[in-house]
Design a protein around this motif. Sequence first.
Motif, PDB file in Angstrom:
ATOM      1  N   THR A   1       0.803  -1.229   0.000  1.00  0.00           N
ATOM      2  CA  THR A   1       0.000   0.000   0.000  1.00  0.00           C
ATOM      3  C   THR A   1       0.834   1.278   0.000  1.00  0.00           C
ATOM      4  O   THR A   1       0.308   2.341  -0.320  1.00  0.00           O
TER       5      THR A   1
ATOM      6  N   PHE B   1     -13.571  -8.506   4.530  1.00  0.00           N
ATOM      7  CA  PHE B   1     -12.404  -8.635   3.647  1.00  0.00           C
ATOM      8  C   PHE B   1     -12.100 -10.103   3.337  1.00  0.00           C
ATOM      9  O   PHE B   1     -11.772 -10.451   2.204  1.00  0.00           O
TER      10      PHE B   1
ATOM     11  N   ASP C   1      -5.767  -7.686  -2.904  1.00  0.00           N
ATOM     12  CA  ASP C   1      -4.668  -6.717  -2.989  1.00  0.00           C
ATOM     13  C   ASP C   1      -5.133  -5.406  -3.600  1.00  0.00           C
ATOM     14  O   ASP C   1      -4.752  -4.320  -3.146  1.00  0.00           O
TER      15      ASP C   1
ATOM     16  N   LEU D   1      -7.060  -3.481  -0.965  1.00  0.00           N
ATOM     17  CA  LEU D   1      -6.206  -2.877   0.054  1.00  0.00           C
ATOM     18  C   LEU D   1      -5.514  -1.625  -0.476  1.00  0.00           C
ATOM     19  O   LEU D   1      -5.399  -0.616   0.228  1.00  0.00           O
TER      20      LEU D   1
ATOM     21  N   ARG E   1      -0.398   0.694   7.602  1.00  0.00           N
ATOM     22  CA  ARG E   1      -1.030  -0.615   7.516  1.00  0.00           C
ATOM     23  C   ARG E   1      -0.343  -1.494   8.555  1.00  0.00           C
ATOM     24  O   ARG E   1       0.852  -1.754   8.474  1.00  0.00           O
TER      25      ARG E   1
ATOM     26  N   ASP F   1      -5.723  -6.711   7.020  1.00  0.00           N
ATOM     27  CA  ASP F   1      -6.712  -5.695   6.639  1.00  0.00           C
ATOM     28  C   ASP F   1      -6.889  -4.671   7.753  1.00  0.00           C
ATOM     29  O   ASP F   1      -7.967  -4.096   7.909  1.00  0.00           O
TER      30      ASP F   1
ATOM     31  N   THR G   1      -4.125 -13.704   4.041  1.00  0.00           N
ATOM     32  CA  THR G   1      -3.550 -12.410   4.389  1.00  0.00           C
ATOM     33  C   THR G   1      -2.439 -12.038   3.421  1.00  0.00           C
ATOM     34  O   THR G   1      -2.274 -10.880   3.067  1.00  0.00           O
TER      35      THR G   1
END
Length: 696
Positions: free
Chosen positions: A273, A304, A317, A320, A339, A343, A569
């Motif tokens: 991110t 999520f 992805d 996010l 982050r 999530d 994740t």
Amino acid sequence: MAENDKKNRNGTFWARALERAHLGVWDWDIASGECFYSATWARMLGYQEGELAASSDLWLQLTHPDDRERALASGDRHIAGLSDSIETELRLRHKDGHWIWVLDRGGIVERDAEGLPTRLMGVQTDISRQKQAEYQLEQVNARFRLALAASGTGIWHYDIATNKSYWDSRTRDIFGVVADSDEVTAGLWHTFLHPDDKAATERAHQPPEGSDSVVASQYRIIKRDGEIRHVESLVRFIGAGAAGQILGTVRDITEDKLREQELAYAARHDALTGLLNRAAFDRLLAGHIAAGPLAVFYVDLDYFKALNDFAGHAAGDLALKSVARGVVGCLPALAQAARLGGDEFALLVPDCDAAQAERLAVALLASVRNADLGSATSRKLAASIGIAFVDDASTTVADALACADDACYAAKAAGRNRFAVFSAETASGSGGLNAARIAADTVDAMEDGRLKLFGQEIHLLGHAWDKIRHVEVLARMIGRNGRLVPPGEFIPVAERFGIASRLDRWIIRTALSQHGAALRAGALTLGFNLSAQTLSDPLLWDFVDGVIEETGVPHHGIGFEITETAAVTNFDAAEQFVRKARERRCRVSLDDFGAGMSSFEYLRRFPVDTIKIDGSFIEHIAESSFDREIVSAITSIARSLGCSVVAEKIERQDMLDILREMGVAFGQGFLLHRPEPLEAIVARASVGVESDRRKA
């Protein structure tokens, strides 16, 4: 006395002088063509006097073919009056066959009435040692030049007495100077210096007189086309006073600087991110808490996992990254976002009152709902947001995040897609400050011996456990009050507070260090559960390989269990982890299989050794035909793929009988051994191995 000396300097005297000086004399009569060679000349080539046949071109016969033309040309030029003397270097063949280098010097000593040369004399000196030294020096210089070329280093020097500067071609290339010679104007260098670096750089390039130390400096230059480059110089003063010189090297380190900046950025930011990562956010939050009041936001995305299950990790992805852009777009001045993992996001907002916090929370909720999820799904995301106001400089980072996290849980409990503000009176018993204390106590327990290793035997239906001797390693924590802290309390907290990876590493290192001998002997194999944080750690295998090398444990003696939650994740990290595990012959189990909608997708992508069926399909297997069909299907697919199957939550005999018919291996359940200290299981397995050896 002087007159007597002159009389004594006869032929014997000169012969002795030539002998001592190792000089060979030649005397060429041009008219007759005869050439005389002294005895010292013959001995220089390894011959005794009279051993060589006299001939006018004897020297030419003994000259190396590659040197003959040059030697003849030197004599011809002198005879023609084009040079004052004969002087050349050539090789002559020694009696034993090798070549010696000689320096040939001579010239015209007699002329006829018309001035034409009639006689030439000269001497030849053995310079083989000198040539060998020159050759060795050239080899050193060649290596030096190669090293300079490979390193991209330029050399320059400044002559103090003449106020002249000299730059080699590499230095000129670095500064972008086009010139045919090394000499450049003395003040040229100063014109390239970046204004912000100029004063410090000039000082660094003026080492104190008499100092022989090397001064290193890094600075920026601005080339004529406006490009800014980073360079590094090493400077040393040589000589004395006004006769001295400043000698230096210069190397362009712009790419190194860019890599440093990239690494520094990567160390502080989340790769997906671009937001701050957990470690950087914690450091920043600590500074802001000490500086003054602020608000801390804890943002947890709703639905999520369902998005990942339905649309895949690529859509996750994308979501996010879109959420991160939306969060950044909502940030007021001086606010920072991070982050934390998976999530979960966090914000710190200095000087934020309740009204400002509410407006920001509303904007954040809207940005999450409007996040771009791509064309793969029509689903929408939402978020639960917790807000904690911090105005006490003694508050720890863990406490501040725990309060915001507790409020986030309250928002989820209230229905999600909303925000809540932390209140100490309404904080939940398992979250908030209590969770922060559990996290801190977990770290302490790893260091003070209160964290204990337990094991859960995995049994194969119809066989004694010693047929496979596989143990799932578990951790149990003893509280400061002596109470056993259930793993359901401290493991989720470890994940929430970013210490799960540290906990997993402690478990792996401790188990392999304490029981390496049993594993090396083949007494049993160990399986380790990995959290999502550990699975995403790019240095995980470096750590595991290092511990294995230290303990001598074979790779095939250990296995790893990953859950769908951990895999979703960071799907790419999970896939890479499984690949590296298989390369090392470590076993891999997919835990909680069947709980997510993408279970079979994971099975297709991850070539695992074992599937552990989620306990939700086992606990009602006696009553639910649906669950039996699911378990049967998973077992059939696993067998076709060559995977073994393990079932959990076996609590009754009838459940065990059904699974026995299906051929499913034992797992955790009331009918099996309860978890017990790992050392007890290892001792039992080691005794069994020793007994088997004695029988054999």
